[in-house]
Motif scaffolding. Structure first.
Motif, short mmCIF file in Angstrom:
data_model
loop_
_atom_site.label_atom_id
_atom_site.label_comp_id
_atom_site.label_asym_id
_atom_site.label_seq_id
_atom_site.Cartn_x
_atom_site.Cartn_y
_atom_site.Cartn_z
N LYS A 174 0.52 3.69 -3.14
CA LYS A 174 -0.48 4.61 -3.06
C LYS A 174 -0.62 5.49 -2.38
CE LYS A 174 -2.34 -0.03 -4.75
NZ LYS A 174 -3.02 -1.29 -4.64
N ASP A 175 -0.50 5.34 -0.68
CA ASP A 175 -0.01 6.22 0.08
C ASP A 175 1.07 7.57 -0.74
OD1 ASP A 175 -2.87 4.59 1.17
OD2 ASP A 175 -0.60 4.07 2.71
N GLN A 232 1.02 -1.07 -0.10
CA GLN A 232 0.11 0.07 0.45
C GLN A 232 0.70 1.37 -0.05
OE1 GLN A 232 -3.86 -0.82 -0.38
NE2 GLN A 232 -3.54 1.35 -0.39
N MET A 283 1.40 8.54 -3.69
CA MET A 283 0.76 9.12 -4.51
C MET A 283 0.14 10.20 -3.82
SD MET A 283 2.78 8.17 -6.96
CE MET A 283 2.44 9.26 -8.34
N ALA A 284 -1.23 9.78 -3.01
CA ALA A 284 -2.14 10.53 -2.20
C ALA A 284 -2.03 11.68 -2.18
CB ALA A 284 -3.10 9.27 -1.96
#
Length: 98
Positions: free
Chosen positions: A52-53, A49, A55-56
Motif C-alpha cells: 500500500k505504501d 502495509q 503504491m502511494a
C-alpha cells in the motif's frame, strides 16, 4: 630465558586482542538480539502495509524528500540475507573454537 619472555608477551598480546574482539562482539550480539523485536515489526509491515505504501509512493502521495529506502524491493531482503549469513558465520565460528 628470553624465549620464555617473548612467548609469554606474544600470548599476552593475543589474549588482550581477543578479549577486546569478544567484548565488542558480545555487545553487538546483545544489540542484535534486542533488535529482533524490531525485525519482527519490519517483517509484519512487509507482509501487510508495504505494498500500500509503495503504491502511494508511485502516486506521489509520499514526499519525495522523505527517506524511504524501506519501500525498495531489495532492502529488507538484503537485510534478512545478511542476518542469515551472519548466523551461518557464527555457527561456523562456534564449530571452529570447540
Amino acid at each position: 630465558m628470553n624465549t620464555i619472555i617473548e612467548r609469554i608477551t606474544k600470548m599476552e598480546n593475543i589474549l588482550d586482542e581477543l578479549t577486546i574482539v569478544v567484548e565488542k562482539s558480545d555487545k553487538t550480539m546483545s544489540e542484535l538480539e534486542d533488535s529482533l523485536k524490531d525485525l519482527k515489526t519490519l517483517k509484519t509491515y512487509y507482509e501487510s502495509q508495504y505494498m500500500k505504501d509503495v503504491m502511494a509512493d508511485k502516486r506521489l502521495e509520499v514526499p519525495q524528500d522523505l527517506k524511504r529506502g524501506v519501500l525498495s524491493e531489495d532492502a529488507v531482503h538484503m537485510l534478512l540475507t545478511d542476518l542469515f549469513e551472519l548466523s551461518n558465520k557464527m555457527e561456523k565460528l562456534s564449530k571452529k573454537i570447540r
